[in-house]
Design a protein around this motif. Structure first.
Motif, PDB file in Angstrom:
ATOM      1  N   PHE A  30      37.831  32.550  48.062  1.00 42.20           N
ATOM      2  CA  PHE A  30      38.210  33.860  48.606  1.00 42.20           C
ATOM      3  C   PHE A  30      37.519  34.985  47.836  1.00 42.20           C
ATOM      4  N   LYS A  31      37.546  34.911  46.505  1.00 43.14           N
ATOM      5  CA  LYS A  31      36.912  35.950  45.692  1.00 43.14           C
ATOM      6  C   LYS A  31      35.413  36.024  45.948  1.00 43.14           C
ATOM      7  N   ASN A  32      34.750  34.864  46.031  1.00 43.70           N
ATOM      8  CA  ASN A  32      33.308  34.851  46.268  1.00 43.70           C
ATOM      9  C   ASN A  32      32.962  35.414  47.647  1.00 43.70           C
ATOM     10  N   LEU A  33      33.713  35.008  48.661  1.00 41.92           N
ATOM     11  CA  LEU A  33      33.459  35.524  49.999  1.00 41.92           C
ATOM     12  C   LEU A  33      33.667  37.033  50.061  1.00 41.92           C
ATOM     13  N   LYS A  34      34.707  37.499  49.389  1.00 46.27           N
ATOM     14  CA  LYS A  34      34.986  38.940  49.368  1.00 46.27           C
ATOM     15  C   LYS A  34      33.825  39.688  48.702  1.00 46.27           C
ATOM     16  N   LYS A  35      33.302  39.127  47.620  1.00 45.72           N
ATOM     17  CA  LYS A  35      32.185  39.754  46.909  1.00 45.72           C
ATOM     18  C   LYS A  35      30.937  39.801  47.798  1.00 45.72           C
ATOM     19  N   TYR A  36      30.610  38.680  48.465  1.00 50.39           N
ATOM     20  CA  TYR A  36      29.441  38.654  49.346  1.00 50.39           C
ATOM     21  C   TYR A  36      29.607  39.615  50.512  1.00 50.39           C
ATOM     22  N   ASN A  37      30.799  39.685  51.064  1.00 53.98           N
ATOM     23  CA  ASN A  37      31.054  40.604  52.173  1.00 53.98           C
ATOM     24  C   ASN A  37      30.868  42.055  51.733  1.00 53.98           C
ATOM     25  N   THR A  38      31.349  42.371  50.543  1.00 46.38           N
ATOM     26  CA  THR A  38      31.198  43.729  50.016  1.00 46.38           C
ATOM     27  C   THR A  38      29.725  44.069  49.791  1.00 46.38           C
ATOM     28  N   VAL A  39      28.977  43.122  49.243  1.00 45.25           N
ATOM     29  CA  VAL A  39      27.546  43.345  49.008  1.00 45.25           C
ATOM     30  C   VAL A  39      26.818  43.561  50.334  1.00 45.25           C
ATOM     31  N   CYS A  40      27.151  42.772  51.336  1.00 47.46           N
ATOM     32  CA  CYS A  40      26.515  42.946  52.661  1.00 47.46           C
ATOM     33  C   CYS A  40      26.819  44.320  53.239  1.00 47.46           C
ATOM     34  N   LYS A  41      28.071  44.758  53.119  1.00 49.26           N
ATOM     35  CA  LYS A  41      28.435  46.070  53.661  1.00 49.26           C
ATOM     36  C   LYS A  41      27.742  47.199  52.903  1.00 49.26           C
ATOM     37  N   ILE A  42      27.625  47.054  51.594  1.00 45.38           N
ATOM     38  CA  ILE A  42      26.926  48.068  50.800  1.00 45.38           C
ATOM     39  C   ILE A  42      25.460  48.138  51.213  1.00 45.38           C
ATOM     40  N   PHE A  89      32.673  36.513  57.849  1.00 42.81           N
ATOM     41  CA  PHE A  89      33.231  36.800  56.537  1.00 42.81           C
ATOM     42  C   PHE A  89      34.703  37.214  56.616  1.00 42.81           C
ATOM     43  N   ASP A  90      35.018  38.137  57.518  1.00 43.17           N
ATOM     44  CA  ASP A  90      36.375  38.667  57.568  1.00 43.17           C
ATOM     45  C   ASP A  90      37.406  37.579  57.862  1.00 43.17           C
ATOM     46  N   ASN A  91      37.104  36.713  58.824  1.00 44.33           N
ATOM     47  CA  ASN A  91      38.029  35.631  59.160  1.00 44.33           C
ATOM     48  C   ASN A  91      38.167  34.642  58.011  1.00 44.33           C
ATOM     49  N   LYS A  92      37.052  34.286  57.393  1.00 42.25           N
ATOM     50  CA  LYS A  92      37.092  33.323  56.289  1.00 42.25           C
ATOM     51  C   LYS A  92      37.821  33.902  55.075  1.00 42.25           C
ATOM     52  N   ILE A  93      37.608  35.178  54.817  1.00 40.71           N
ATOM     53  CA  ILE A  93      38.299  35.822  53.694  1.00 40.71           C
ATOM     54  C   ILE A  93      39.803  35.783  53.923  1.00 40.71           C
ATOM     55  N   SER A  94      40.219  36.161  55.105  1.00 38.87           N
ATOM     56  CA  SER A  94      41.642  36.192  55.433  1.00 38.87           C
ATOM     57  C   SER A  94      42.266  34.791  55.367  1.00 38.87           C
ATOM     58  N   THR A  95      41.583  33.808  55.932  1.00 35.60           N
ATOM     59  CA  THR A  95      42.117  32.444  55.952  1.00 35.60           C
ATOM     60  C   THR A  95      42.191  31.845  54.553  1.00 35.60           C
ATOM     61  N   HIS A  96      41.149  32.030  53.752  1.00 36.40           N
ATOM     62  CA  HIS A  96      41.160  31.476  52.394  1.00 36.40           C
ATOM     63  C   HIS A  96      42.214  32.162  51.526  1.00 36.40           C
ATOM     64  N   GLN A  97      42.390  33.462  51.700  1.00 41.76           N
ATOM     65  CA  GLN A  97      43.412  34.161  50.931  1.00 41.76           C
ATOM     66  C   GLN A  97      44.809  33.667  51.322  1.00 41.76           C
ATOM     67  N   THR A  98      45.046  33.523  52.615  1.00 42.33           N
ATOM     68  CA  THR A  98      46.342  33.034  53.087  1.00 42.33           C
ATOM     69  C   THR A  98      46.609  31.624  52.578  1.00 42.33           C
ATOM     70  N   THR A  99      45.606  30.771  52.626  1.00 38.90           N
ATOM     71  CA  THR A  99      45.769  29.394  52.145  1.00 38.90           C
ATOM     72  C   THR A  99      46.071  29.361  50.656  1.00 38.90           C
ATOM     73  N   ALA A 100      45.361  30.158  49.871  1.00 36.77           N
ATOM     74  CA  ALA A 100      45.618  30.203  48.427  1.00 36.77           C
ATOM     75  C   ALA A 100      47.039  30.683  48.148  1.00 36.77           C
ATOM     76  N   LEU A 101      47.496  31.682  48.888  1.00 36.41           N
ATOM     77  CA  LEU A 101      48.862  32.184  48.700  1.00 36.41           C
ATOM     78  C   LEU A 101      49.907  31.158  49.128  1.00 36.41           C
ATOM     79  N   GLN A 102      49.629  30.407  50.184  1.00 33.85           N
ATOM     80  CA  GLN A 102      50.561  29.366  50.616  1.00 33.85           C
ATOM     81  C   GLN A 102      50.661  28.248  49.586  1.00 33.85           C
ATOM     82  N   TYR A 103      49.522  27.850  49.031  1.00 30.18           N
ATOM     83  CA  TYR A 103      49.549  26.828  47.973  1.00 30.18           C
ATOM     84  C   TYR A 103      50.303  27.341  46.740  1.00 30.18           C
ATOM     85  N   ALA A 104      50.100  28.586  46.387  1.00 27.95           N
ATOM     86  CA  ALA A 104      50.792  29.154  45.227  1.00 27.95           C
ATOM     87  C   ALA A 104      52.306  29.187  45.463  1.00 27.95           C
TER      88      ALA A 104
END
Length: 145
Positions: A30-42, A89-104
Motif C-alpha cells: 500500500f505504501k509503495n503504491l501510494k508513493k508511485y501514484n503520488t510521483v505520477c501525479k506530480i 493505482f487508486d483501486n489497488k491503493i484502496s484495496t491493499h489498505q483495506t486488506t492491511a487494516l482487516q488483517y490488523a
C-alpha cells in the motif's frame, strides 16, 4: 505432553504470526503504491504546467522551440496519465489498505481472545472457526500482492 488446548493455542499463535506477516506485506505494498501514484501525479502536474507555459510562449520569437517543448511535455503527461489510470493505482491503493487494516483488526481480535485465561477446548474451536471464516472473507476481497 501437550493437551488438546495447548495444541489448539499453538495452532492459533502460528496463524497469528502468518496474519501479522500478511498485514505487513499488504501495508508495505500500500505504501509503495501510494508513493508511485503520488510521483505520477506530480510528474503529470509539472508536465502540464510546462506545456501550458510553453504554449503561451509560442508568441515570442523563439516560438518553435517552445512549441516543441509544449508538445513533448503534453505527450509525456498524457502517457503517464494513461499508464496511471490503466494500472489502476487508486483501486489497488484502496484495496491493499483495506486488506492491511482487516488483517490488523483480525490479529488484534484473536490475540485478545487468546489472552483470556482458562480457555476451554470448545472456546478454542469457536475461535479457530471464526478465524477461518474471517480469513476467507479477507482473502476473497483482497488483491494478490
Amino acid at each position: 505432553m501437550d493437551t488438546q488446548i495447548d495444541i489448539k493455542k499453538h495452532k492459533l499463535e502460528d496463524e497469528l504470526d502468518k496474519i501479522k506477516l500478511l498485514k505487513t506485506k499488504y501495508y508495505n505494498c500500500f505504501k509503495n503504491l501510494k508513493k508511485y501514484n503520488t510521483v505520477c501525479k506530480i510528474c503529470v502536474n509539472i508536465l502540464n504546467a510546462v506545456s501550458i507555459s510553453s504554449l503561451v510562449m509560442t508568441y515570442t520569437p523563439i516560438s518553435h522551440v517552445c512549441l516543441i517543448i509544449g508538445l513533448a511535455s503534453t505527450t509525456l503527461s498524457t502517457i503517464i496519465s494513461v499508464f496511471s489510470s490503466s494500472y489502476g493505482f487508486d483501486n489497488k491503493i484502496s484495496t491493499h489498505q483495506t486488506t492491511a487494516l482487516q488483517y490488523a483488526d483480525l490479529y488484534r481480535d484473536i490475540q485478545a481472545k487468546l489472552l483470556k485465561n482458562h480457555l476451554t477446548s470448545d472456546q478454542c474451536d469457536i475461535i479457530i472457526a471464526e478465524l477461518n471464516i474471517r480469513l476467507s472473507l479477507i482473502e476473497d476481497s483482497s488483491l494478490p500482492i
